[in-house]
Design a protein around this motif. Structure first.
Motif: not given
Length: 205
Positions: A6, A8-9, A12, A167, A170, A177, A195, A198, A200
């Protein structure tokens, strides 16, 4: 088996998927490493007194604990300078104790709420001559997220918690997060709706 990560943008795209690899041979060779042998002996003896693992034979422990824990090194760089890793619900020390043996420089945070397991982990770290870069925290996951702000770069867990609990990290107000989580799952695993957004990357190994 699979991992899911999982992320974050922002982070990833730093993870690359790798296909399944035969890692057991290399781990068996590392059983000659005195620290790995100490770990196995300690686990076997302590398991006679408390429930640390249902697997008791050497081949099973190597395959299902040591090799399974070390599989993550095939796609994540643990040689990074300054990397701090946190194990959620570490139990008998998997996956981070084998990783610490292979990557001695790693600072570790081990989250474990069971007092007897905390005592075992403290004893194990003494046996393995780990330095002060290993910290054991007697907190549950929700309390850890709510009350701490440690410089963690990566979280790992071998299915110690359901992903819906994981999660929580996040949530927008959570200090952690933006930190990735690597989570060991079965081949049949499918993410829960809560989930799924999240997840990726899923990596077979």
């Amino acid at each position: 088996n699979q991992f899911f990560m999982s992320l974050d943008e922002e982070t990833k795209n730093k993870i690359l998927a790798l296909r399944k690899k035969n890692i057991q041979i290399s781990v068996l060779k590392n059983m000659n490493n005195k620290e790995m042998t100490k770990f196995y002996n300690s686990l076997s003896e302590k398991n006679k007194l408390m429930n640390l693992t249902a697997i008791t034979d050497l081949a099973g422990i190597v395959r299902n604990h040591f090799a399974d824990s070390l599989a993550v090194r095939n796609f994540y760089d643990f040689n990074q300078a300054g990397l701090t890793v946190c194990d959620i619900g570490t139990g008998a020390g998997f996956p981070l104790i084998p990783l610490k043996i292979m990557f001695p420089h790693l600072p570790l945070i081990l989250i474990e709420v069971t007092r007897k397991k905390q005592e075992y982990l403290e004893e194990l770290c003494t046996i393995l001559d780990f330095d002060e870069n290993v910290a054991i925290y007697p907190l549950d996951w929700r309390t850890f997220l709510r009350t701490t702000e440690y410089p963690v770069d990566l979280f790992v867990t071998r299915a110690a918690l359901h992903e819906d609990e994981l999660v929580r990290a996040f949530k927008p107000a959570c200090f952690y997060r933006t930190k990735p989580i690597i989570y060991w799952v079965s081949e049949q695993w499918q993410p829960e709706p809560k989930s799924a957004g999240f997840v990726r990357q899923v990596v077979e190994y």
